[in-house]
Write an enzyme that holds these catalytic residues in place. Structure first.
Site, PDB file in Angstrom:
ATOM      1  N   HIS A 183      -4.204  -8.072   8.079  1.00  0.00           N
ATOM      2  CA  HIS A 183      -5.040  -6.869   8.065  1.00  0.00           C
ATOM      3  C   HIS A 183      -6.327  -7.279   8.748  1.00  0.00           C
ATOM      4  CE1 HIS A 183      -6.804  -3.205   5.959  1.00  0.00           C
ATOM      5  NE2 HIS A 183      -7.822  -3.752   6.588  1.00  0.00           N
ATOM      6  N   ASP A 305       2.753   1.606   6.052  1.00  0.00           N
ATOM      7  CA  ASP A 305       1.607   1.291   5.189  1.00  0.00           C
ATOM      8  C   ASP A 305       1.586   2.234   3.982  1.00  0.00           C
ATOM      9  OD1 ASP A 305      -0.591   0.052   4.150  1.00  0.00           O
ATOM     10  OD2 ASP A 305      -2.023   0.875   5.590  1.00  0.00           O
TER      11      ASP A 305
HETATM   12  O1  DOR Z   1      -5.600   1.991   3.156  1.00  0.00           O
HETATM   13  C1  DOR Z   1      -5.121   0.967   2.720  1.00  0.00           C
HETATM   14  N1  DOR Z   1      -4.558   0.919   1.492  1.00  0.00           N
HETATM   15  N2  DOR Z   1      -5.175  -0.144   3.456  1.00  0.00           N
HETATM   16  C2  DOR Z   1      -4.844  -1.341   2.937  1.00  0.00           C
HETATM   17  O2  DOR Z   1      -4.987  -2.322   3.636  1.00  0.00           O
HETATM   18  C3  DOR Z   1      -4.394  -1.472   1.546  1.00  0.00           C
HETATM   19  C4  DOR Z   1      -3.815  -0.213   1.077  1.00  0.00           C
HETATM   20  C5  DOR Z   1      -3.613  -0.190  -0.428  1.00  0.00           C
HETATM   21  O3  DOR Z   1      -3.007  -1.121  -0.943  1.00  0.00           O
HETATM   22  O4  DOR Z   1      -4.028   0.765  -1.071  1.00  0.00           O
END
Ligand code: DOR
Length: 442
Positions: A183, A305
């Site tokens: 990331h 994601d």
């Molecule tokens: O928006 C995000 N949510 N980016 C991340 O890197 C982690 C993820 C999360 O686990 O909620």
């Protein structure tokens, strides 16, 4: 003439996405493996599936999901997340380590593998989270059953995992044996600019292009110095693309359907904090650059994601509202709609969701419709019109930022190792997911 007595299953009459391209063919499956591909119209089979007017794709591989178990199971668990995956045509997922506890030890990893064997509707592997304590022993974690590699948070996001010291990153790169997934946002700049985060529209102002570009530049320099391969997760900026293009020998990269579909400021106007994720959804200049990179072949894989948070959590005032949105069930429908609108070809989509993940993660059994490989198949109707709704999402949080969006093209069947796990939007059978073998890099 086919002399074999009988196959377990024959998918006949469809257009099949072979590694060499789209072709009319039948696919025969026995014992969960692809046994033959070609004109098998005279073959016998215990079960036949008529795929006329359908496309037969290699099962979708989503190499970036957050399924929240253990510790955060009010948001998701491996059963609900993987059920969403199967409903969306996904047959293999890689899951992220920012659970509670974080997946930074052999015990935590083994716990997830054990749990997923009991409850997962799809095949799976888990990332080990890099931290100061395990930075010298990641190769050992990676060699354990069900580990797909190391995940590094270079900038902080959801959870406590963070590697913002280049000396620790150097140890991580030295000790790991698989592709290190990162990331990429620069922690120091995130901290410095945090006061700019006043309202959700400021999200891409706070976590600006330079946060991503500076981080990716430094990462690539370190990877080159260490002679190690890295994978840049959810690339979101125009500025990172030339850096990645110049580093094809050591870096692969991912884009999410959200960053290809949503755009600032419209998404923040319409969705508020539901559109908040890290790295952020940005303006049209970045979105256009990401599409160009999809078409040019620079992007290796799509990852959802999938990062569920409850509506109540998302309703907190920004910036206390958590970042992330669900996506594993909508990845394929959204992208098929983009195919329908001519933004990419179906062949390119297959590369981004199956051939690409198999290639970059070294999956010997997955990701290609080829004799001998696992019979993971996603059946798709490219003409099917469907209105995506929050109500149909199997994720525990019960919402999608794409509620009400009409798409053309939809997965109507998911087969995991030769068995239907989803048919016409309904789960079939019971969870039977197994760990996936991910190859080490030379
Ligand atoms: O928006 C995000 N949510 N980016 C991340 O890197 C982690 C993820 C999360 O686990 O909620």
């Amino acid at each position: 003439m086919d002399l074999r007595v009988s196959y377990d299953l024959l998918i006949h009459g469809g257009t099949v996405a072979l590694p060499s391209g789209l072709t009319r063919a039948d696919v025969a499956i026995t014992d969960g493996r692809i046994e033959a591909i070609g004109d098998l119209s005279t073959a016998a089979a215990a079960e036949k599936v008529n795929a006329r007017n359908l496309h037969v794709l290699p099962g979708i591989i989503d190499s970036q999901c957050h399924f929240r178990e253990p510790g955060l199971t009010h948001k998701e668990d491996l059963g609900s997340g993987s059920a969403s995956a199967a409903l969306g045509g996904v047959t293999t997922f890689f899951e992220m380590p920012n659970t509670q506890p974080s997946t930074t030890t052999a015990e935590a990893l083994a716990w997830k593998v054990r749990r997923a064997k009991e409850t997962s509707w799809a095949d799976f592997a888990f990332y080990a989270g890099a931290c100061t304590e395990n930075a010298d022993s990641l190769g050992e974690l990676e060699s354990l059953e069900g580990c797909c590699g190391v995940k590094v948070f270079l900038g902080s996001s959801t959870g406590s995992l963070l590697v913002d010291d280049p000396a620790v990153l150097a140890r991580v790169l030295r000790s790991s044996r698989k592709r290190v997934a990162c990331h990429s946002e620069l922690e120091a700049r995130l901290q410095e600019r945090k006061p700019l985060a006043q309202k959700v529209h400021d999200h891409p102002v706070w976590r600006d292009e330079e946060c991503a570009v500076a981080s990716t530049r430094a990462l690539l320099e370190q990877a080159r110095a260490a002679g190690r391969k890295v994978h840049v997760l959810h690339v979101t900026t125009a500025g990172e693309l030339p850096l990645l293009a110049a580093a094809r020998d050591l870096a692969t990269c991912e884009v999410t359907p959200q960053h290809l579909t949503l755009e600032a400021p419209d998404c923040y106007d319409r969705l508020g904090t539901l559109a908040q994720m890290n790295p952020p959804i940005r303006d049209g200049r970045h979105r256009a650059a990401l599409w160009e990179a999809i078409r040019s072949g620079l992007i290796d894989v799509l990852g959802s994601d999938h990062a569920p948070h409850t509506r109540e959590e998302k309703a907190k005032p920004y910036p206390q509202s958590p970042s992330g949105m669900p996506g594993v069930q909508t990845l394929l429908p959204l992208m098929l709609d983009h195919v329908h609108h001519g933004r990419l070809s179906l062949e390119r989509l297959v590369d981004l969701t199956a051939h690409g993940p198999a290639r970059i993660f070294g999956l010997g059994q997955k990701g290609r419709l080829e004799v001998g490989r696992d019979a993971d198949v996603t059946l798709v109707d490219l003409k099917r019109e469907h209105v995506i709704t929050s109500a149909e999402q199997r994720t525990k949080v019960g919402w999608t930022p794409f509620d009400g969006l009409k798409v053309t093209g939809f997965p109507i069947g998911t087969l995991l190792r030769g068995k239907f796990v989803m048919r016409e939007g309904v789960l079939q059978g019971k969870p039977g997911g197994r760990p996936v073998q991910v190859g080490a890099l030379g």
